[in-house]
Design an enzyme around this catalytic site. Structure first.
Site, PDB file in Angstrom:
ATOM      1  N   ILE A   1      64.952  13.376  83.318  1.00 44.60           N
ATOM      2  CA  ILE A   1      65.481  14.143  84.444  1.00 44.60           C
ATOM      3  C   ILE A   1      64.669  15.432  84.485  1.00 44.60           C
ATOM      4  O   ILE A   1      64.404  16.043  83.443  1.00 44.60           O
ATOM      5  CB  ILE A   1      66.989  14.420  84.261  1.00 44.60           C
ATOM      6  CG1 ILE A   1      67.591  15.114  85.496  1.00 44.60           C
ATOM      7  CG2 ILE A   1      67.259  15.218  82.998  1.00 44.60           C
ATOM      8  CD1 ILE A   1      69.111  15.270  85.399  1.00 44.60           C
ATOM      9  N   SER A   2      64.235  15.844  85.662  1.00 49.03           N
ATOM     10  CA  SER A   2      63.386  17.034  85.771  1.00 49.03           C
ATOM     11  C   SER A   2      64.151  18.293  85.381  1.00 49.03           C
ATOM     12  O   SER A   2      65.376  18.374  85.505  1.00 49.03           O
ATOM     13  CB  SER A   2      62.863  17.185  87.202  1.00 49.03           C
ATOM     14  OG  SER A   2      61.953  16.162  87.514  1.00 49.03           O
TER      15      SER A   2
END
Length: 227
Positions: free
Chosen positions: A65-66
């Site tokens: 997940i960024s």
């Protein structure tokens, strides 16, 4: 120790305040979305405690997940507003799509946009679809399993396109699926976690211009136009 919802809310507010003070978050609509979407809801159970550490986190299948700061940078660069049609390449856990949906299709909006997000990894397509459903975004976000590097012609053209994996070059199908006046944000560069974040614009006559927003690090884009 698992954080409580109150703890998560405090951590989320502190993170957003920090991103504002750094000049990363600037527009009220993106700030509101980052405050509302609960990152912990899009993480595997053993990663939830780290939800508001401003860093990428593993979500399985070798994907991440960024970091919140990168989601914020990309959403600001997309110049989002209500009613847009947005294509996302790389659904991951569904978090980024939810933050976009909060801007383009907030609850109570008279004109609602829609996010179409494509995920090539079947397990993550299922994970993101489940997360989007349980957090109440299924009416505003559609998760598609497939090769995002070729886009999604069924709903093209799009006002905005965002690519959440590093590409060797800007995929031509994505350029073709942009509306005139559209914007694409995409990391382009090498396969080993270092790219340049590009903002690709198509003017009203279909002419393309590209702006360099600086260095970034994403997992590699896979598929026909990926690595």
């Amino acid at each position: 120790m698992v954080s409580s919802s109150e703890d998560f809310e405090k951590e989320r507010k502190l993170l957003v305040e920090g991103l504002i003070s750094q000049g990363i978050l600037r527009s009220n609509i993106v700030i509101k979305a980052m405050l509302k979407v609960r990152r912990e809801d899009y993480l595997p159970s053993d990663e939830k405690r780290y939800a508001y550490v401003d860093s990428p986190l593993p979500i399985g299948c070798g994907r991440t997940i960024s970091a919140p700061h990168m989601v914020s940078i990309m959403n600001e660069a997309l110049e989002l507003h209500q009613g847009l049609s947005v294509l996302e390449i790389g659904a991951g856990s569904g978090y980024h799509a939810a933050t976009i949906a909060e801007v383009i299709a907030p609850e109570g909006a008279r004109v609602k946009g829609h996010v179409y997000t494509i995920e090539i990894v079947p397990e993550l397509a299922n994970f993101s679809r489940e997360n989007i459903a349980k957090t109440g975004y299924a009416d505003r976000v559609t998760v598609i399993e497939g090769d995002g590097s070729i886009g999604y012609m069924e709903k093209a053209p799009y006002d905005r396109i965002v690519v959440t994996a590093g590409a060797p070059r800007v995929p031509e199908p994505l350029v073709q699926q942009m509306k005139n006046g559209g914007v694409m944000v995409i990391p382009v560069g090498g396969q080993h976690m270092f790219q340049t974040l590009l903002v690709v614009r198509k003017d009203q006559n279909g002419k393309i211009s590209i702006e360099d927003k600086g260095g970034c690090a994403f997992v590699p884009l896979t598929g026909k136009y990926g690595f």
